[in-house]
Write an enzyme that holds these catalytic residues in place. Structure first.
Site, PDB file in Angstrom:
ATOM      1  CG  ASN A 191      -1.960  -1.101   1.115  1.00 38.32           C
ATOM      2  OD1 ASN A 191      -2.853  -1.024   0.295  1.00 38.32           O
ATOM      3  ND2 ASN A 191      -1.805  -2.140   1.909  1.00 38.32           N
ATOM      4  CG  HIS A 221       8.482   0.741   3.115  1.00 35.57           C
ATOM      5  ND1 HIS A 221       8.127  -0.329   2.342  1.00 35.57           N
ATOM      6  CD2 HIS A 221       7.699   0.678   4.220  1.00 35.57           C
ATOM      7  CE1 HIS A 221       7.159  -1.008   2.944  1.00 35.57           C
ATOM      8  NE2 HIS A 221       6.889  -0.425   4.096  1.00 35.57           N
TER       9      HIS A 221
END
Ligand SMILES: NC(=O)C1=CN([C@@H]2O[C@H](COP(=O)(O)OP(=O)(O)OC[C@H]3O[C@@H](n4cnc5c(N)ncnc54)[C@H](O)[C@@H]3O)[C@@H](O)[C@H]2O)C=CC1
Ligand SMILES: O=C([O-])CC(=O)C(=O)O
Length: 270
Positions: A191, A221
């Site tokens: 997402n 990330h």
């Protein structure tokens, strides 16, 4: 909208239950009035110590009680939740924002009904800077996601391509492509890539690498943006929740911060 915004949450899992607990403790200007759950008995038990227990309602009935609807449920029911919220003109806050990418018609529909769709930063960081950069010229946006193998297990892309991640003993690149295909192949895992795409240059131009990495314990990330105004390099290392190893603990906190931003007098960050 009323002076105090009423909040409904769909799904009381890793994200939803933490958010419900925080709202129950009291956030000025926000009141948790209703939840929609899969298992009402389990939800009652989870909320037994709440000061002010919310109603347990069907998804379709949530908009009657709530100004804001937070979706914190499996991606499979995203459309049902989004439709209920948007058709009623609510503020819709989706966790499963990857599901928006193939459904951008919902944004058009929200313009007609007066609903707003507010995608929280979630498990990511720096979307304020990405949005600012995207007001000018952007050359490239990339995100590299590294997760412990168990945090990727079962993703449709891995199953379809017969890629086994459990038992690997070195970092393995399991996907390279754009954010649109990443969100489709890993609906429970990236997402963050979808949010980055929507903040910046869109899903076709946002490039994604997903690594199954037995050497990491955190969902990690790294975003890189090359833009006329700035070069951004940002990394977040998320501690997985106990309830769901795919989901970083910061996600529920990010949604709480996002909701506070809707009602606070002083708001920091764009
Ligand atoms: N935007 C972001 O940065 C992030 C988004 N996510 C996404 O957020 C979503 C929720 O994540 P988690 O809380 O970790 O999931 P979870 O699996 O821990 O919780 C989902 C909850 O929804 C409930 N549920 C299932 N069917 C339902 C139904 N028909 N009606 C109401 N509730 C139902 C389940 O019983 C469960 O309690 C997932 O799609 C996940 O991929 C997760 C992490 C970060
Ligand atoms: O992107 C997601 O959906 C979840 C994630 O990686 C994280 O929690 O770090």
């Amino acid at each position: 909208m009323s002076e105090t915004y009423t909040v409904g949450i769909v799904g009381l899992g890793a994200i939803g239950l933490e958010l419900a607990r925080a709202l129950d403790k009291g956030v000025p200007g926000l009141k948790l009035t209703a939840v929609a759950v899969r298992d009402a008995e389990k939800a009652r038990a989870a909320m037994k110590d709440f000061k002010d227990r919310p109603l347990i309602l069907d998804i379709a009935k949530l908009p009657r009680e709530c100004d804001i609807i937070v979706e914190a449920a499996p991606s499979a029911i995203f459309e049902e939740v989004a439709t209920a919220a948007i058709e009623s003109g609510c503020v819709f806050v989706p966790s499963s924002c990857g599901q928006l990418l193939p459904r951008m018609h919902l944004v058009e529909r929200a313009k007609e009904t007066g609903a707003r769709i507010i995608v929280p930063t979630g498990a990511l960081l720096g979307l304020d800077a990405v949005r600012a950069a995207a007001e000018g010229e952007v050359e490239s946006v990339t995100i590299q996601t590294r997760k412990p193998p168990r945090g990727l297990e079962g993703a449709p892309y891995l199953v379809q391509n017969n890629i086994q991640v459990l038992g690997i003993n070195e970092p393995t690149l399991v996907f390279k492509g754009n954010a649109f295909d990443a969100a489709k192949g890993f609906p429970a895992n990236v997402n963050v890539a979808a949010a980055l795409a929507m903040a910046g240059v869109g899903p076709e131009r946002t490039m994604v690498e997903i690594w199954a990495d037995p050497g990491v314990t955190r969902n990690t990330h790294t975003i890189k943006v090359e833009a006329a105004a700035a070069r951004l390099t940002m990394t977040i290392e998320n501690v997985p929740t106990e309830a769901n190893p795919r989901t970083g603990k910061i996600t529920g906190l990010s949604i709480l911060a996002c909701l506070r931003g809707l009602v606070s007098t002083l708001k920091v960050g764009s």
